[in-house]
Design a protein around this motif. Structure first.
Motif, short mmCIF file in Angstrom:
data_model
loop_
_atom_site.label_atom_id
_atom_site.label_comp_id
_atom_site.label_asym_id
_atom_site.label_seq_id
_atom_site.Cartn_x
_atom_site.Cartn_y
_atom_site.Cartn_z
N ALA A 1 0.83 -1.20 0.00
CA ALA A 1 0.00 0.00 0.00
C ALA A 1 0.86 1.25 0.00
CB ALA A 1 -0.94 -0.01 1.20
N ARG A 2 1.94 1.23 0.80
CA ARG A 2 2.85 2.39 0.86
C ARG A 2 3.49 2.63 -0.51
NH1 ARG A 2 4.10 0.15 5.94
NH2 ARG A 2 5.95 -0.93 5.11
N GLU A 3 3.95 1.54 -1.16
CA GLU A 3 4.58 1.66 -2.47
C GLU A 3 3.60 2.17 -3.52
OE1 GLU A 3 6.13 -2.21 -3.20
OE2 GLU A 3 7.96 -1.89 -1.99
N SER A 4 2.37 1.68 -3.46
CA SER A 4 1.37 2.08 -4.44
C SER A 4 0.93 3.52 -4.22
CB SER A 4 0.16 1.14 -4.39
OG SER A 4 0.51 -0.13 -4.89
N LYS A 5 0.83 3.92 -2.98
CA LYS A 5 0.48 5.32 -2.70
C LYS A 5 1.56 6.24 -3.25
CE LYS A 5 -0.32 8.70 0.97
NZ LYS A 5 -0.51 8.93 2.43
N PHE A 6 2.82 5.90 -2.98
CA PHE A 6 3.94 6.71 -3.48
C PHE A 6 3.96 6.72 -5.01
CE2 PHE A 6 8.33 6.95 -5.04
CZ PHE A 6 8.71 8.18 -4.52
N GLY A 7 3.78 5.53 -5.62
CA GLY A 7 3.81 5.43 -7.07
C GLY A 7 2.67 6.19 -7.73
N TYR A 8 1.48 6.09 -7.15
CA TYR A 8 0.30 6.77 -7.69
C TYR A 8 0.48 8.29 -7.64
CZ TYR A 8 -4.66 7.75 -8.54
OH TYR A 8 -5.85 8.20 -9.07
N LEU A 9 0.89 8.80 -6.50
CA LEU A 9 1.05 10.25 -6.35
C LEU A 9 2.22 10.77 -7.17
CD1 LEU A 9 0.37 10.61 -2.51
CD2 LEU A 9 -1.18 11.12 -4.43
N THR A 10 3.27 9.96 -7.33
CA THR A 10 4.41 10.36 -8.18
C THR A 10 3.96 10.50 -9.63
OG1 THR A 10 5.99 9.26 -6.72
CG2 THR A 10 6.71 9.74 -8.97
N PHE A 11 3.17 9.54 -10.09
CA PHE A 11 2.63 9.61 -11.45
C PHE A 11 1.81 10.88 -11.63
CE2 PHE A 11 -1.01 9.06 -14.23
CZ PHE A 11 -0.44 8.60 -15.41
N MET A 12 0.94 11.17 -10.69
CA MET A 12 0.07 12.35 -10.78
C MET A 12 0.90 13.63 -10.87
SD MET A 12 -3.12 11.26 -10.66
CE MET A 12 -4.17 12.56 -10.03
N LYS A 13 2.00 13.68 -10.11
CA LYS A 13 2.83 14.87 -10.11
C LYS A 13 3.61 15.01 -11.40
CE LYS A 13 6.43 17.20 -7.40
NZ LYS A 13 7.29 17.12 -6.19
N ILE A 14 4.24 13.92 -11.85
CA ILE A 14 5.04 13.96 -13.07
C ILE A 14 4.18 14.29 -14.30
CG2 ILE A 14 6.41 12.55 -14.67
CD1 ILE A 14 7.52 11.06 -12.27
#
Length: 238
Positions: free
Chosen positions: A40-53
């Motif tokens: 969940a931590r990895e997916s939260k980080f990955g999801y929000l990173t995608f949104m930002k990039i």
């Protein structure tokens, strides 16, 4: 690249759906979510990173993003396949005109919206031009007193010279003063038709604005562009 990005995003999305206990969410909701597992931590980080990039608005729903990504993947697949195989004559099957006869011009219908997912660009451009100003909702259009004539001329990446040329003439004949053409094409077999219609618009004092593209290609020398702009400004008293 797009397909790989979509797979990664979909993986994060599936984990978040399971861990958050909901099928639909926004980045704002993901930010507030407190993960209890490593996945969940990895997916939260990955999801929000995608949104930002990707500069995706924080209120965009995950389902909408996935639909856009799937559409982009399919578009790339079609483009790759077209390099080895001639495209199907879908236009000919639908329009049934004599394409090489420029006088055969009365075709089409009044459905300017088309499929919901394929009208996003035109809607976006119309918003830039004439979205209601000062109403506290979304953005302000650049013009506060404008009437828009919607002409659905080109499909996704398969522009035909005849359709473009006839649409310009239709717009001119029906009172348009400015024609926006935010599309691009590298191959123009019947360029003479389009050139003739552009001259027709010029003769009727109609301004045509055309996109220069997203590929950073050089569209003309600075000297020529400068001369053109100076001439245009002088003609209109600037």
């Amino acid at each position: 690249m797009v397909e790989a990005t979509t797979k990664i995003f979909r993986r994060h999305d599936q984990v978040l759906r399971k861990e958050m206990g909901c099928e639909e969410f926004t980045a704002e909701k993901v930010e507030k979510f407190v993960p209890l597992t490593k996945a969940a931590r990895e997916s939260k980080f990955g999801y929000l990173t995608f949104m930002k990039i990707m500069s995706v608005p924080s209120d965009e729903k995950n389902t909408s993003i996935l639909a856009d990504l799937d559409e982009e993947v399919e578009s790339h697949k079609t483009a790759m396949e077209s390099k080895d195989h001639p495209p199907a004559d879908i236009r000919g099957e639908i329009v049934k005109d004599d394409y090489y006869n420029f006088s055969d011009r009365f075709y089409g219908n009044n459905d300017v919206m088309g499929p919901a997912l394929s009208s996003k660009h035109g809607t976006h451009v119309c918003g830039l031009i004439g979205a209601q100003r000062d109403n506290g909702i979304g953005m302000d259009g650049v013009a506060d007193n404008v009437k828009i004539m919607m002409l659905r001329v080109v499909p996704d990446g398969d522009e035909y010279d005849k359709d473009v040329a006839l649409a310009i003439r239709y717009a001119v004949d029906n009172g348009a003063k400015v024609i926006n053409m935010s599309f691009g094409k590298y191959l123009s077999p019947e360029k003479r038709w389009v050139d003739s219609s552009i001259r027709y618009a010029e003769q009727h004092d109609v301004l045509i604005i055309h996109a220069s593209g997203n590929e950073k290609n050089r569209c003309g020398s600075k000297r020529k562009l400068s001369k053109f702009l100076v001439k245009a400004m002088e003609q209109h008293g600037y």
